[in-house]
Each structure stands twice: as structure tokens, then as C-alpha cells.
Design a protein around this motif. Structure first.
Motif, PDB file in Angstrom:
ATOM      1  N   THR A  20      23.866 -32.637 -11.309  1.00  0.00           N
ATOM      2  CA  THR A  20      23.017 -31.551 -10.821  1.00  0.00           C
ATOM      3  C   THR A  20      22.236 -31.932  -9.575  1.00  0.00           C
ATOM      4  OG1 THR A  20      21.157 -32.261 -12.201  1.00  0.00           O
ATOM      5  CG2 THR A  20      22.685 -30.635 -13.144  1.00  0.00           C
ATOM      6  N   ASP A  21      22.109 -33.245  -9.281  1.00  0.00           N
ATOM      7  CA  ASP A  21      21.114 -33.755  -8.345  1.00  0.00           C
ATOM      8  C   ASP A  21      19.736 -33.488  -8.947  1.00  0.00           C
ATOM      9  OD1 ASP A  21      20.182 -35.121  -6.145  1.00  0.00           O
ATOM     10  OD2 ASP A  21      20.976 -33.741  -4.665  1.00  0.00           O
ATOM     11  N   GLY A  22      18.683 -33.702  -8.195  1.00  0.00           N
ATOM     12  CA  GLY A  22      17.347 -33.565  -8.754  1.00  0.00           C
ATOM     13  C   GLY A  22      16.862 -32.130  -8.805  1.00  0.00           C
ATOM     14  N   PRO A  23      15.855 -31.871  -9.657  1.00  0.00           N
ATOM     15  CA  PRO A  23      15.335 -30.505  -9.800  1.00  0.00           C
ATOM     16  C   PRO A  23      14.506 -30.030  -8.615  1.00  0.00           C
ATOM     17  CG  PRO A  23      14.151 -32.021 -11.228  1.00  0.00           C
ATOM     18  CD  PRO A  23      15.276 -32.790 -10.651  1.00  0.00           C
ATOM     19  N   ALA A  24      14.318 -30.869  -7.609  1.00  0.00           N
ATOM     20  CA  ALA A  24      13.659 -30.411  -6.389  1.00  0.00           C
ATOM     21  C   ALA A  24      14.647 -29.790  -5.420  1.00  0.00           C
ATOM     22  CB  ALA A  24      12.929 -31.568  -5.705  1.00  0.00           C
ATOM     23  N   SER A  25      15.915 -30.107  -5.564  1.00  0.00           N
ATOM     24  CA  SER A  25      16.901 -29.613  -4.607  1.00  0.00           C
ATOM     25  C   SER A  25      17.943 -28.712  -5.247  1.00  0.00           C
ATOM     26  CB  SER A  25      17.619 -30.796  -3.932  1.00  0.00           C
ATOM     27  OG  SER A  25      18.351 -31.549  -4.880  1.00  0.00           O
ATOM     28  N   ASN A  26      17.822 -28.440  -6.528  1.00  0.00           N
ATOM     29  CA  ASN A  26      18.879 -27.657  -7.197  1.00  0.00           C
ATOM     30  C   ASN A  26      18.493 -26.201  -7.490  1.00  0.00           C
ATOM     31  OD1 ASN A  26      20.667 -26.487  -9.092  1.00  0.00           O
ATOM     32  ND2 ASN A  26      21.399 -28.475  -9.674  1.00  0.00           N
ATOM     33  N   ASN A  27      17.588 -25.785  -8.264  1.00  0.00           N
ATOM     34  CA  ASN A  27      16.428 -26.421  -8.853  1.00  0.00           C
ATOM     35  C   ASN A  27      16.515 -26.602 -10.363  1.00  0.00           C
ATOM     36  OD1 ASN A  27      15.621 -25.859  -6.200  1.00  0.00           O
ATOM     37  ND2 ASN A  27      13.690 -24.991  -6.777  1.00  0.00           N
ATOM     38  N   CYS A  28      17.637 -26.284 -10.972  1.00  0.00           N
ATOM     39  CA  CYS A  28      17.744 -26.416 -12.418  1.00  0.00           C
ATOM     40  C   CYS A  28      18.759 -27.495 -12.778  1.00  0.00           C
ATOM     41  CB  CYS A  28      18.083 -25.081 -13.075  1.00  0.00           C
ATOM     42  SG  CYS A  28      19.694 -24.417 -12.638  1.00  0.00           S
ATOM     43  N   LEU A  29      18.630 -27.994 -14.008  1.00  0.00           N
ATOM     44  CA  LEU A  29      19.479 -29.067 -14.497  1.00  0.00           C
ATOM     45  C   LEU A  29      20.501 -28.458 -15.450  1.00  0.00           C
ATOM     46  CD1 LEU A  29      16.559 -31.592 -15.120  1.00  0.00           C
ATOM     47  CD2 LEU A  29      18.019 -31.415 -13.092  1.00  0.00           C
TER      48      LEU A  29
END
Length: 434
Positions: A301-310
Motif C-alpha cells: 500500500t505504501d504509507g498512509p500519508a501517500s495512499n491514504n488507506c491501507l
């Protein structure tokens, strides 16, 4: 726990990377799957005549048990920047929003932010993560305390950490039990000096560790690396001997043909992060080229700052959908291939070979999917429903290492949700006030 799941449909991985459903039972003894079958051949499951005493017997009611998703790239503690640092290109996003706030994080902050992320993981059917962050002990403690499974990758760079600290982290985290692992890594070529990369190669050799980093995430990253060294990030790190014990890269968008050849020859894994790459306008990874070259592909997912969900459901859909658009081929990366990447492919990238599928002897990292929702009906093809229309609402239960961490909206991770939410909000409010 000793748990008997019955009246279940069980999704099993086949040798050709497809999946099949069988009806029957799945038995968990401790942290291990002991039996899968129709229930008529259970006389000597344990091999020594031992009779398992069940702590729970769960009627699955015809729903589906499957291997848990493996989130193969994330920065869990970045939950505090969810919907805070948005709508900027990668370099500006990092330099103006992310780095200044990260400088204010404490170890205690990162612990609670990781617990928040773990709540999102287990409620979405994720049973392990491949985490990279500059406060790795906070991540490890959070996973240990909640019962989650984490592979921690070193995030060494010019601004945080050291080679000596990496060695201390490796010893500490690998000593915390079988659910915690550690591999060699750097944040990225553009944040790490040649001296540190050479030192990391020696550490990877010393401890026989695979190596990972952010690799070819943007065209600017690759162009600047070529300007500095005359090589792409893949070619440079390969020349430095960083892949002696395998590994791979995160993102892997702007890959040259030679880079793909190196990944194939070294047996490296490419971890794609489609939602983050779309949101940061980084590009679309050449997934079909990786598959054609025999490269293991995993999904994160990458991080929740750049996705923003997991959310691995969304990532699976985007992985197959973007590949189809990129190649202009609607048959490209079918649903079963995307599911393989999100489960077994992730396990292989993370070195979790005992957690990759539902099979006797594998660790009990599993998920129950509720098919009794409109988005999962009619039942023409379970895997296609899961990849193309499934979502986190369909997750009824998540078990990690034989312990149920999430079931029907309730968490068993040692903390109440309201406490975690309050802690996470306090972190960013304190930073804003300062």
C-alpha cells in the motif's frame, strides 16, 4: 489457540498459481494449520494419536477461508499524516510536508501510530507487513504487543540511523520472537551516500540478509542517479554487491531493460504500490514485463500519508487494472495473478515461506471472507469477485499466528480502539500547536 473451522469453503493455492475452493474443515493447533479436508479422515491428524482440545469451534456458514494478505511495502507510523500532506508531487511532498513533521516524532508517538495501522491491517484481512521507517523498534514493539507479524526493513539514509544502529536493531528485533524479522535496506539511493551503501553491502553480507530500497519510483530519481553515477539505482546497487542474498525494490516504475534483467538474474522481487504511485503521479510499473521475465511481484500500500488507506483490495484492483491500461490488453494480469501477488508473492518477497498459503504445516495466518454481501453475489467466480468487487467490509475474521486479532468489528490486540484513536490525534494536534 486450538480452533476448528467447519462448514467452510477453503481457498487453496495450486501449483500453476491459480486457486481452487474446497468444502470442509480447517484445524489450527497453536500457531499451525494441522488439517484441511472434508472431515472424514481426521482420526490421526497429529500423527501420535493426540486428541486436540478445542478452545473454539467456528461455524464458517459457507463463507471462505483464505490466506491473509501480505502488505509488502508500507510505512505504518505515517498514519499521523493521513489526509494531512496531500496533492503534491513526491519531492515537494517529502521536503515541505513529511520530513518537517517526522522530525517531531518520538518513539512513543510511533508506537501508538503503528498500533493504529495494525488495526487497519487486521480489519482489512492483512496478516503481515513489510515495514520501513526510521523508528523500527517502535514498529517491532507494536507488532509484538498486538500479536501482528512484521518484517522490518532498515531505512538507513544520510539523515537518520547508522550502520552500528542497524546491527543493534537487527539483533534486538530478531530476538523478539518468530513473528518479527529484519532485513537490510536503505531509504533510497538519492538519500544515501556511497559510503553508507558500501557499508550496508558489508552488513548484508555479514548477516546474510536480503536488501530492499525505494527503487525507480520517479523518473527524476533515475535520471539524477544516472547523472551522479552513470548507472540506474538498480545497476548501482547491484554493482555494489547489495543483492548477494537477494531482496528487491519498492515501486520499480522507471525500470530499464537492464534493470529487469538484473532483477530476474538475481531472483529479486518487485513490490508495486499502485495507489500511492497514482496519487503522487509517479507512474505505472511494468508489471507484465516483470511477470514475463519470471520476477516475483508483490503488492504494497505504501504509507498512509501517500495512499491514504491501507487497503489491499484496492491495491489488487489497481494492480490488474493499471497493467491492462499500460499494456492496452484487457487480458493482462488476470484476477488470480493479482491475488497471488497479494498473498504468496508478498510472502516470498518478505521471506515468509511458512505463511504463504493455506496448507497443512503452514502458519495459521488466515482470513474469513463473508460472501453474503451484494458485492460478492452472484457467485460466478470467487477470486474475480474478491479482486474486482471485494472490499474490507467482506472481512469477517483475521487470524495471525493462530490468534484471532479481529472478528466481526471487534479487535483483540490489547487496546481499545478509542484509546488508540485518542493517542493518534494527540500526536498531530501537538505538532500543529507547536
Amino acid at each position: 489457540m486450538n480452533v476448528r473451522f467447519y462448514n467452510a469453503r477453503i481457498l487453496q493455492l495450486q501449483k500453476d498459481r491459480t486457486f481452487s475452493l474446497i468444502r470442509g474443515e480447517l484445524w489450527v493447533q497453536g500457531d499451525t494449520i494441522r488439517y484441511i479436508g472434508d472431515g472424514t479422515d481426521t482420526e490421526n491428524v497429529c500423527g501420535d494419536g493426540t486428541v486436540i482440545v478445542w478452545e473454539r469451534e467456528i461455524d464458517v456458514c459457507g463463507n471462505v477461508l483464505m490466506a491473509g494478505f501480505k502488505n509488502a511495502h508500507t510505512h505504518t507510523a505515517m498514519t499521523f499524516l493521513r489526509s494531512y500532506a496531500d496533492d503534491l508531487p513526491l519531492q515537494e511532498w517529502l521536503e515541505r510536508q513529511v520530513f518537517p513533521k517526522e522530525a517531531l516524532l518520538t518513539e512513543e508517538d510511533a508506537y501508538w501510530l503503528n498500533v493504529l495501522g495494525i488495526m487497519e491491517y487486521v480489519s482489512g484481512g492483512i496478516t503481515s507487513n513489510f515495514d520501513m521507517y526510521f523508528l523500527p523498534m517502535a514498529s517491532a514493539r507494536a507488532s509484538y504487543d498486538t500479536g501482528f507479524r512484521t518484517v522490518q526493513v532498515c531505512a538507513l539514509n544520510n539523515f537518520t540511523g547508522s550502520l552500528a544502529q542497524m546491527e543493534e536493531e537487527y539483533e534486538a528485533i530478531t530476538g523478539m520472537g518468530s513473528r518479527l524479522h529484519y532485513v537490510a535496506g536503505i531509504h533510497a539511493e538519492y538519500t544515501t551516500s556511497l559510503e553508507l551503501m558500501e557499508g550496508m553491502a558489508k552488513q548484508a553480507e555479514k548477516f546474510r540478509l536480503p536488501f530492499y530500497m525505494h527503487n525507480a519510483e520517479t523518473k527524476r530519481e533515475v535520471d539524477e542517479c544516472i547523472a551522479r553515477w552513470g548507472k540506474t539505482p538498480t545497476q548501482l546497487t547491484d554493482a555494489l554487491g547489495l543483492y548477494a542474498y537477494g531482496g528487491g525494490g519498492y515501486h520499480c516504475i522507471w525500470m530499464e531493460e537492464k534493470d529487469i534483467e538484473i532483477f530476474a538474474a538475481r531472483g529479486l522481487s518487485a513490490v508495486t504500490n499502485p495507489a500511492s504511485n497514482l496519487k503522487l503521479a509517479s507512474g505505472v510499473a511494468p508489471i507484465q514485463a516483470f511477470v514475463d521475465a519470471g520476477i516475483n511481484v508483490a503488492i504494497g500500500t505504501d504509507g498512509p500519508a501517500s495512499n491514504n488507506c491501507l487497503d489491499m483490495f484496492r491495491e489488487m484492483f489497481l494492480t490488474t487494472g493499471l497493467a491492462k491500461v499500460r499494456e492496452r490488453d484487457a487480458a493482462c494480469i488476470p484476477a488470480e495473478e493479482a491475488l497471488y501477488m497479494a498473498t504468496a508473492g508478498g510472502a516470498d518477497a518478505m521471506g515468509l515461506t511458512d505463511c504463504r498459503e493455506l496448507a497443512v504445516g503452514q502458519k495459521a495466518d488466515l482470513v474469513m471472507i463473508d460472501v453474503n454481501w451484494p458485492n460478492m453475489q452472484p457467485e460466478n467466480h470467487f477470486v474475480k469477485n474478491l479482486v474486482y468487487s471485494g472490499n474490507v467490509r467482506n472481512v469477517r475474521l483475521t487470524m495471525v499466528d493462530g490468534k484471532i486479532l479481529y472478528e466481526d468489528g471487534k479487535f483483540d490486540i490489547g487496546y481499545e480502539p478509542e484509546e488508540i484513536y485518542a493517542k493518534a490525534n494527540a500526536v498531530i494536534r501537538r505538532m500543529d500547536a507547536g
